[in-house]
Design a protein around this motif. Structure first.
Motif, PDB file in Angstrom:
ATOM      1  N   SER A   1     -97.226 -43.137-109.925  1.00 19.20           N
ATOM      2  CA  SER A   1     -97.421 -44.518-109.892  1.00 19.20           C
ATOM      3  C   SER A   1     -98.682 -45.020-109.968  1.00 19.20           C
ATOM      4  N   ARG A   2     -99.733 -44.132-109.622  1.00 24.52           N
ATOM      5  CA  ARG A   2    -101.155 -44.343-109.474  1.00 24.52           C
ATOM      6  C   ARG A   2    -101.802 -43.100-109.996  1.00 24.52           C
ATOM      7  N   PHE A   3    -102.915 -43.459-110.745  1.00 25.67           N
ATOM      8  CA  PHE A   3    -103.769 -42.191-111.269  1.00 25.67           C
ATOM      9  C   PHE A   3    -105.088 -42.634-111.412  1.00 25.67           C
ATOM     10  N   VAL A   4    -105.865 -41.693-110.366  1.00 24.06           N
ATOM     11  CA  VAL A   4    -107.136 -41.933-110.226  1.00 24.06           C
ATOM     12  C   VAL A   4    -107.944 -40.809-110.769  1.00 24.06           C
ATOM     13  N   LEU A   5    -109.189 -41.149-111.449  1.00 28.27           N
ATOM     14  CA  LEU A   5    -109.679 -39.966-111.903  1.00 28.27           C
ATOM     15  C   LEU A   5    -111.515 -40.511-112.079  1.00 28.27           C
ATOM     16  N   ARG A   6    -112.207 -39.596-111.500  1.00 30.36           N
ATOM     17  CA  ARG A   6    -113.515 -39.769-111.762  1.00 30.36           C
ATOM     18  C   ARG A   6    -114.549 -38.544-112.054  1.00 30.36           C
ATOM     19  N   GLY A   7    -115.259 -38.984-113.003  1.00 34.55           N
ATOM     20  CA  GLY A   7    -116.445 -37.842-113.264  1.00 34.55           C
ATOM     21  C   GLY A   7    -115.652 -36.804-114.503  1.00 34.55           C
ATOM     22  N   TYR A   8    -114.954 -36.951-115.040  1.00 39.39           N
ATOM     23  CA  TYR A   8    -114.021 -35.907-115.871  1.00 39.39           C
ATOM     24  C   TYR A   8    -114.203 -36.610-117.443  1.00 39.39           C
ATOM     25  N   LYS A   9    -115.172 -35.488-118.415  1.00 40.79           N
ATOM     26  CA  LYS A   9    -115.556 -35.895-119.498  1.00 40.79           C
ATOM     27  C   LYS A   9    -116.035 -37.332-119.852  1.00 40.79           C
ATOM     28  N   SER A  10    -115.440 -37.982-120.649  1.00 38.92           N
ATOM     29  CA  SER A  10    -115.925 -39.477-120.906  1.00 38.92           C
ATOM     30  C   SER A  10    -115.451 -40.442-120.017  1.00 38.92           C
ATOM     31  N   ILE A  11    -114.345 -39.949-118.837  1.00 36.77           N
ATOM     32  CA  ILE A  11    -114.000 -41.161-118.062  1.00 36.77           C
ATOM     33  C   ILE A  11    -114.663 -40.818-116.629  1.00 36.77           C
ATOM     34  N   ALA A  12    -115.757 -41.874-116.804  1.00 36.69           N
ATOM     35  CA  ALA A  12    -116.429 -41.869-115.318  1.00 36.69           C
ATOM     36  C   ALA A  12    -115.907 -42.417-114.000  1.00 36.69           C
ATOM     37  N   GLU A  13    -114.773 -43.463-114.561  1.00 39.17           N
ATOM     38  CA  GLU A  13    -114.087 -43.958-113.250  1.00 39.17           C
ATOM     39  C   GLU A  13    -112.891 -44.557-113.888  1.00 39.17           C
TER      40      GLU A  13
ATOM     41  N   LYS B   1    -114.624 -47.877-125.279  1.00 44.12           N
ATOM     42  CA  LYS B   1    -115.752 -47.005-124.870  1.00 44.12           C
ATOM     43  C   LYS B   1    -116.753 -48.080-124.464  1.00 44.12           C
ATOM     44  N   GLN B   2    -117.426 -48.103-123.083  1.00 40.21           N
ATOM     45  CA  GLN B   2    -118.348 -49.069-122.722  1.00 40.21           C
ATOM     46  C   GLN B   2    -119.375 -48.361-121.875  1.00 40.21           C
ATOM     47  N   GLU B   3    -120.590 -48.503-122.293  1.00 40.69           N
ATOM     48  CA  GLU B   3    -121.713 -47.984-121.531  1.00 40.69           C
ATOM     49  C   GLU B   3    -121.556 -46.361-121.703  1.00 40.69           C
ATOM     50  N   GLN B   4    -120.996 -46.032-122.754  1.00 40.29           N
ATOM     51  CA  GLN B   4    -120.982 -44.652-122.908  1.00 40.29           C
ATOM     52  C   GLN B   4    -119.794 -43.787-121.916  1.00 40.29           C
ATOM     53  N   ALA B   5    -118.640 -44.671-121.577  1.00 44.59           N
ATOM     54  CA  ALA B   5    -117.819 -44.348-120.526  1.00 44.59           C
ATOM     55  C   ALA B   5    -116.414 -44.888-121.179  1.00 44.59           C
ATOM     56  N   THR B   6    -115.451 -44.086-120.765  1.00 48.64           N
ATOM     57  CA  THR B   6    -114.062 -44.601-121.124  1.00 48.64           C
ATOM     58  C   THR B   6    -113.605 -45.527-120.119  1.00 48.64           C
ATOM     59  N   VAL B   7    -113.340 -46.578-120.715  1.00 49.82           N
ATOM     60  CA  VAL B   7    -112.496 -47.781-119.640  1.00 49.82           C
ATOM     61  C   VAL B   7    -111.068 -47.964-120.182  1.00 49.82           C
ATOM     62  N   LEU B   8    -110.200 -47.870-119.231  1.00 49.99           N
ATOM     63  CA  LEU B   8    -108.745 -47.748-119.467  1.00 49.99           C
ATOM     64  C   LEU B   8    -108.169 -49.018-118.710  1.00 49.99           C
ATOM     65  N   ARG B   9    -107.472 -49.803-119.257  1.00 49.43           N
ATOM     66  CA  ARG B   9    -106.994 -51.184-118.465  1.00 49.43           C
ATOM     67  C   ARG B   9    -105.534 -51.526-119.435  1.00 49.43           C
ATOM     68  N   ARG B  10    -104.875 -52.396-118.477  1.00 54.81           N
ATOM     69  CA  ARG B  10    -103.723 -52.952-118.938  1.00 54.81           C
ATOM     70  C   ARG B  10    -103.865 -54.353-119.523  1.00 54.81           C
ATOM     71  N   LEU B  11    -103.112 -54.901-120.563  1.00 57.52           N
ATOM     72  CA  LEU B  11    -103.252 -56.041-121.098  1.00 57.52           C
ATOM     73  C   LEU B  11    -102.722 -57.199-120.200  1.00 57.52           C
ATOM     74  N   ASP B  12    -103.501 -58.315-120.252  1.00 54.20           N
ATOM     75  CA  ASP B  12    -102.791 -59.569-119.498  1.00 54.20           C
ATOM     76  C   ASP B  12    -102.045 -60.032-120.412  1.00 54.20           C
ATOM     77  N   THR B  13    -100.687 -60.037-120.063  1.00 53.66           N
ATOM     78  CA  THR B  13     -99.589 -60.516-121.062  1.00 53.66           C
ATOM     79  C   THR B  13     -99.437 -62.039-120.936  1.00 53.66           C
ATOM     80  N   GLU B  14     -99.806 -62.732-120.025  1.00 55.05           N
ATOM     81  CA  GLU B  14     -99.724 -64.077-119.839  1.00 55.05           C
ATOM     82  C   GLU B  14    -100.678 -64.646-121.150  1.00 55.05           C
ATOM     83  N   ASP B  15    -102.117 -63.959-121.171  1.00 55.75           N
ATOM     84  CA  ASP B  15    -102.873 -64.459-122.054  1.00 55.75           C
ATOM     85  C   ASP B  15    -102.862 -64.125-123.481  1.00 55.75           C
TER      86      ASP B  15
END
Length: 364
Positions: free
Chosen positions: A11-23, A326-340
C-alpha cells in the motif's frame, strides 16, 4: 487509484538514497503502470525489488558486489548519500531497513525492522550484513505475517530471447513449483499445468492463439533418453511436427511467457507481480490482449509494470499511471491528478496526452 484489497499487497512504498531515487514516498494500488522517458528511473524503481529478493535469500553482499559496490547503489555515491533507506507497508504489517556503506565496500543494516499489527509488535536489529529475518523465523511469532509475503513478490523480465536464452534451454522437469523470473523453467511449469491444471493451461493456449493464429499447442514431453529433463516445444495448428522454442519469433515467445504469468492458477500467482516493459516486440493487437489479461489479474493481485508503449498506456485509466520524471538529477515519481485531466480526456487518449508531454514523463 484502485485500492489494494489484500494483506500481502503493497500500500505504501518509501525509498531514499537508491541510485537515481533520492526521495520517494508513494501510495500503490492494485494496478500501477510506470511511464517516463529513457533514463527517468523506472527500471531503478522495479530493480529495487531484486534487492528485496536478494536480501531474503541472504545474498545482499553478493548483490552489492555484483552491482559495483555501495557507490553504485547510493544516490551519487557515498560522498553525497550516506545511507539508503526503504520502507514497505502491506496490510497491517511492514518491513524497513537502513543500509550504510562500510570501509570494505559492504553494506550494513542499521537497522533492519519488521512489524505486525499496525506497528503494535516491532522487532529491530542492527549491525549485521545479511538479513536476520531469514533464519530466525521461529523466534518471532509474527514472522509468518511479514517475511513469506515479501518472498512471494516476483519481478519478471523476459527481454532475453537470444539463441542462448534460458527459456530455450533444456532444464529439469521437476523445476515446476513456480515460474521463474526469466521463464527458464517455462516448459516444466507448463507441463505441470497441462497435467494437473488443464483449465488454466487451456486458457494460456487460447490467449496465445488469439495473437498467433498459427500456434496449435505446446508439445510437452521429457527429453528422449533423459526423463528428468524437458525443453520447450510447440506445434503449428493442424500439424504434429514439433518445433523448438527457437522457431518462435521473439514477440511470440515473450507473449507466451506473459500469458503464463497472468493466466496461471491463482494458488501459484504471486501476490505482487512486477513486469519490466512487457510490450517489447509485441504487435498492437497483442498489446491490447496483454492489457486485458493485466486488468483481469489485478482484480485479485497487485501489478506494477513499467512501459514505453503508447498503445499499452491507452488501455488503462489515468488513475493507474505513475509518472517518472528526472528533476535536478533525481527521479521523481508521482500519480496524476485525474480531475485536472478530465477535460483533456474528453478529446484525447492517455497515450496522446503522454506524447504531447501533458502528463509529464517525457524528455525535457
Amino acid at each position: 487509484m484502485k485500492e489494494v484489497n489484500a494483506e500481502n499487497q503493497i500500500s505504501r512504498f518509501v525509498l531514499r538514497g537508491y541510485k537515481s531515487i533520492a526521495e520517494c514516498d508513494l501510495k500503490l494500488g492494485r494496478l500501477n503502470v510506470l511511464i517516463g522517458a529513457n533514463g527517468a528511473g523506472k527500471s531503478n524503481f522495479l530493480g529495487f525489488f531484486r534487492i528485496i529478493f536478494r536480501i531474503f535469500n541472504r545474498q545482499l553482499q553478493l548483490a552489492v558486489a555484483e552491482m559495483g559496490g555501495p557507490d553504485a547503489l547510493l544516490h551519487f555515491g557515498r560522498k553525497r548519500t550516506e545511507e539508503m533507506r526503504a520502507e514497505l507497508c502491506f496490510g497491517n504489517n511492514g518491513y524497513r531497513f537502513t543500509l550504510r556503506p562500510t570501509g570494505n565496500n559492504r553494506m550494513m543494516f542499521a537497522p533492519e525492522e519488521i512489524w505486525w499489527n499496525k506497528r503494535g509488535d516491532v522487532h529491530s536489529e542492527s549491525g549485521h550484513f545479511e538479513s536476520c529475518y531469514v533464519q530466525k523465523k521461529f523466534r518471532f511469532r509474527f514472522w509468518k505475517y511479514v517475511v513469506p509475503t515479501m518472498r512471494s513478490w516476483r519481478l519478471y523480465h523476459f527481454h532475453d530471447t537470444s539463441p542462448s536464452a534460458w527459456v530455450k534451454r533444456v532444464h529439469g522437469i521437476n523445476d515446476n513449483e513456480y515460474l521463474r523470473d526469466d521463464a527458464r523453467n517455462l516448459a516444466a511449469f507448463l507441463y505441470r499445468l497441462k497435467q494437473y491444471h488443464a483449465q488454466h493451461y487451456d486458457r494460456i493456449v487460447w490467449a496465445i492463439q488469439l495473437v498467433a493464429p498459427f500456434f496449435g499447442d505446446f508439445h510437452l514431453r521429457p527429453t528422449v533418453g533423459n526423463s528428468e529433463k524437458i525443453q520447450l516445444e510447440w506445434t503449428e495448428k493442424g500439424q504434429d511436427v514439433p518445433f523448438p522454442a527457437s522457431a518462435l519469433s521473439d514477440g511470440t515467445l515473450r507473449f507466451i511467457c506473459l500469458a503464463t504469468v497472468l493466466l496461471q492458477p491463482e494458488e501459484f500467482m504471486p501476490a505482487v507481480i512486477l513486469i519490466d516493459e512487457p510490450e517489447l516486440g509485441l504487435h498492437p493487437f497483442a498489446i491490447a490482449v496483454l492489457a486485458e489479461m493485466m486488468k483481469s489479474a489485478s482484480q485479485d493481485r497487485q501489478l506494477i509494470v513499467s512501459t514505453q508503449s503508447v498503445e499499452l498506456v491507452n488501455e488503462f485509466d489515468a488513475e493507474d499511471l505513475i509518472v517518472a520524471d528526472k528533476q535536478e538529477q533525481a527521479t521523481v515519481l508521482r500519480r496524476l491528478d485525474t480531475e485536472d485531466l478530465s477535460e483533456w480526456l474528453g478529446e484525447y487518449s492517455l497515450g496522446e496526452l503522454w506524447k504531447k508531454n501533458l502528463l509529464g514523463g517525457g524528455p525535457v
